[in-house]
Enzyme design. Structure first.
Site, PDB file in Angstrom:
ATOM      1  N   ARG A 166       0.842  -1.192   0.000  1.00  0.00           N
ATOM      2  CA  ARG A 166       0.000   0.000   0.000  1.00  0.00           C
ATOM      3  C   ARG A 166       0.884   1.252   0.000  1.00  0.00           C
ATOM      4  O   ARG A 166       2.056   1.197   0.394  1.00  0.00           O
ATOM      5  CB  ARG A 166      -0.905   0.018   1.229  1.00  0.00           C
ATOM      6  CG  ARG A 166      -1.821  -1.190   1.361  1.00  0.00           C
ATOM      7  CD  ARG A 166      -2.582  -1.140   2.670  1.00  0.00           C
ATOM      8  NE  ARG A 166      -3.488  -2.272   2.846  1.00  0.00           N
ATOM      9  CZ  ARG A 166      -3.155  -3.426   3.426  1.00  0.00           C
ATOM     10  NH1 ARG A 166      -1.915  -3.585   3.901  1.00  0.00           N
ATOM     11  NH2 ARG A 166      -4.028  -4.396   3.547  1.00  0.00           N
ATOM     12  N   LYS A 190      -1.931  -2.626   7.971  1.00  0.00           N
ATOM     13  CA  LYS A 190      -3.034  -2.127   8.789  1.00  0.00           C
ATOM     14  C   LYS A 190      -2.994  -2.751  10.175  1.00  0.00           C
ATOM     15  O   LYS A 190      -2.711  -3.939  10.326  1.00  0.00           O
ATOM     16  CB  LYS A 190      -4.372  -2.439   8.108  1.00  0.00           C
ATOM     17  CG  LYS A 190      -4.599  -1.664   6.808  1.00  0.00           C
ATOM     18  CD  LYS A 190      -5.966  -1.952   6.245  1.00  0.00           C
ATOM     19  CE  LYS A 190      -6.224  -1.112   4.998  1.00  0.00           C
ATOM     20  NZ  LYS A 190      -7.573  -1.375   4.431  1.00  0.00           N
ATOM     21  N   HIS A 263      -2.785   2.547  -5.626  1.00  0.00           N
ATOM     22  CA  HIS A 263      -3.457   1.273  -5.374  1.00  0.00           C
ATOM     23  C   HIS A 263      -3.633   0.463  -6.655  1.00  0.00           C
ATOM     24  O   HIS A 263      -3.775  -0.763  -6.599  1.00  0.00           O
ATOM     25  CB  HIS A 263      -4.816   1.517  -4.716  1.00  0.00           C
ATOM     26  CG  HIS A 263      -5.101   0.597  -3.572  1.00  0.00           C
ATOM     27  ND1 HIS A 263      -4.332   0.559  -2.417  1.00  0.00           N
ATOM     28  CD2 HIS A 263      -6.061  -0.353  -3.405  1.00  0.00           C
ATOM     29  CE1 HIS A 263      -4.813  -0.356  -1.597  1.00  0.00           C
ATOM     30  NE2 HIS A 263      -5.857  -0.916  -2.173  1.00  0.00           N
ATOM     31  N   ARG A 266      -0.976  -1.988  -6.846  1.00  0.00           N
ATOM     32  CA  ARG A 266      -1.255  -3.116  -5.943  1.00  0.00           C
ATOM     33  C   ARG A 266      -2.225  -4.087  -6.619  1.00  0.00           C
ATOM     34  O   ARG A 266      -2.033  -5.305  -6.561  1.00  0.00           O
ATOM     35  CB  ARG A 266      -1.831  -2.567  -4.642  1.00  0.00           C
ATOM     36  CG  ARG A 266      -2.177  -3.617  -3.581  1.00  0.00           C
ATOM     37  CD  ARG A 266      -2.517  -2.889  -2.283  1.00  0.00           C
ATOM     38  NE  ARG A 266      -3.188  -3.728  -1.301  1.00  0.00           N
ATOM     39  CZ  ARG A 266      -2.551  -4.505  -0.418  1.00  0.00           C
ATOM     40  NH1 ARG A 266      -1.241  -4.572  -0.441  1.00  0.00           N
ATOM     41  NH2 ARG A 266      -3.230  -5.209   0.458  1.00  0.00           N
ATOM     42  N   HIS A 289      -3.755  -9.319   3.400  1.00  0.00           N
ATOM     43  CA  HIS A 289      -5.194  -9.337   3.636  1.00  0.00           C
ATOM     44  C   HIS A 289      -5.517 -10.242   4.813  1.00  0.00           C
ATOM     45  O   HIS A 289      -5.028 -11.375   4.888  1.00  0.00           O
ATOM     46  CB  HIS A 289      -5.938  -9.844   2.397  1.00  0.00           C
ATOM     47  CG  HIS A 289      -5.984  -8.859   1.279  1.00  0.00           C
ATOM     48  ND1 HIS A 289      -6.211  -9.216  -0.035  1.00  0.00           N
ATOM     49  CD2 HIS A 289      -5.819  -7.501   1.274  1.00  0.00           C
ATOM     50  CE1 HIS A 289      -6.199  -8.138  -0.795  1.00  0.00           C
ATOM     51  NE2 HIS A 289      -5.968  -7.089  -0.024  1.00  0.00           N
ATOM     52  N   TYR A 298      -9.642 -10.391  -7.020  1.00  0.00           N
ATOM     53  CA  TYR A 298      -8.699 -10.448  -8.133  1.00  0.00           C
ATOM     54  C   TYR A 298      -8.948 -11.656  -9.034  1.00  0.00           C
ATOM     55  O   TYR A 298      -8.530 -11.655 -10.186  1.00  0.00           O
ATOM     56  CB  TYR A 298      -7.267 -10.452  -7.595  1.00  0.00           C
ATOM     57  CG  TYR A 298      -6.958  -9.193  -6.834  1.00  0.00           C
ATOM     58  CD1 TYR A 298      -6.859  -7.971  -7.494  1.00  0.00           C
ATOM     59  CD2 TYR A 298      -6.823  -9.198  -5.449  1.00  0.00           C
ATOM     60  CE1 TYR A 298      -6.611  -6.800  -6.798  1.00  0.00           C
ATOM     61  CE2 TYR A 298      -6.577  -8.030  -4.748  1.00  0.00           C
ATOM     62  CZ  TYR A 298      -6.476  -6.843  -5.430  1.00  0.00           C
ATOM     63  OH  TYR A 298      -6.252  -5.685  -4.735  1.00  0.00           O
TER      64      TYR A 298
END
Length: 317
Positions: A166, A190, A263, A266, A289, A298
């Site tokens: 990110r 995150k 992004h 990514r 994730h 995806y």
């Protein structure tokens, strides 16, 4: 905790107040403190929830939170669509309101949680923008030697695509997080979660050249040299806004869609891995994730690409 709960309950039950939404605004501040202190959300997530809650406070006005119904909250979702928000932003607003009402339940301010009944959008229908391999090549070659900080910019773009990190993860990447001899780097995602990400030869070469020829000069502009890898012209760590502007600048130079963002690299990273035969779980781990469902979007991107290929080349498509 008992005193705090009593105070919050009193705030929730007050009648008309001089300032619109004063009581609700105070509760939202308590809510953000809860997300920060007890849920340990990342600063960027807290900021996003804060923006969502400010919008919610304006809409609630002087109404009591305990009086809001599912019909009221559904109407609020309709209001959100008038702000021309992206589907992801609307979905996040829904999550913010749901979580806020769960917090109110924990504090004993409301008994029922009408927000649980709000329907969420099907995010998998929103296919992310993805660059083709040819577009990626043009994009990575966009910085020129005539650009003042082209060595930094080449390394930064290479890292974005090579790792799928990110924008915030690239900006906070430190020199000590690199293990180029072992071909990987450590990034913090995150919620402060750390992960190891493989990195390829192109990015390694670009990083080594940037560190050898430019980074030291930039770092010397600061009295206390920063630890971060990518530095601005002033020697301070590059921030997300600067990174975003650079990506836009080089996308325009390469003649790529103006909607491209950090992004998008990514998204492209993940899609190209799956196209090359990578396992979905492996891609999930590299992207950081928490849920495999987030990574599954995806597979839809890749299926749409294969469908186009089939329609273009199959004699009976």
């Amino acid at each position: 905790m008992a005193k705090r709960t009593t105070k919050l309950q009193q705030l929730a039950q007050v009648g008309p107040v001089p300032k619109t939404g004063q009581a609700t605004e105070t509760l939202c501040t308590e809510f953000l403190d809860y997300l920060r202190g007890e849920c340990h959300l990342a600063p960027n997530s807290i900021a996003a929830y804060g923006r969502d809650m400010r919008r919610f406070v304006d809409w609630v006005g002087k109404r009591r939170l305990a009086d809001l119904t599912i019909s009221d909250l559904s109407a609020y979702m309709g209001v959100l669509r008038t702000f021309d928000l992206a589907p992801a932003s609307i979905a996040r607003n829904i999550v913010a309101v749901r979580t806020f009402f769960k917090f109110l339940q924990l504090e004993g301010i409301v008994v029922d949680n009408p927000a649980e009944l709000i329907a969420t959008q099907k995010m998998w229908q929103r296919i992310p923008s993805v660059l083709t391999i040819r577009q990626v090549d043009k994009f990575l070659r966009a910085p020129k030697k005539t650009d003042a900080f082209w060595l930094r910019d080449v390394a930064m773009l290479e890292v974005l695509y090579a790792t799928g990190c990110r924008a915030s993860e690239v900006c906070t990447l430190r020199v000590r997080d690199l293990s180029l001899a072992d071909r990987y780097l450590k990034c913090e995602g995150k919620g402060g979660k750390q992960r190891m990400v493989p990195i390829g030869s192109g990015a390694i070469t670009a990083i080594n050249r940037y560190c050898a020829e430019l980074r030291g000069k930039l770092a010397a502009k600061m009295p206390h040299p920063p630890e971060e890898l990518f530095l601005s012209r002033s020697g301070r760590p590059l921030d997300r806004i600067q990174l975003w502007r650079l990506v836009k600048q080089y996308a325009n130079r390469a003649g790529i869609d103006s909607k491209i963002s950090p992004h998008s690299l990514r998204h492209s990273f993940a899609t190209h891995l799956l196209a090359g035969g990578a396992d979905l779980r492996q891609v999930q781990e590299m992207l950081g994730h928490a849920s495999i469902q987030t990574t599954q979007i995806y597979t839809h991107v890749e299926h749409s690409r294969l469908k186009k290929v089939h329609q273009q080349f199959h004699p009976r498509a």
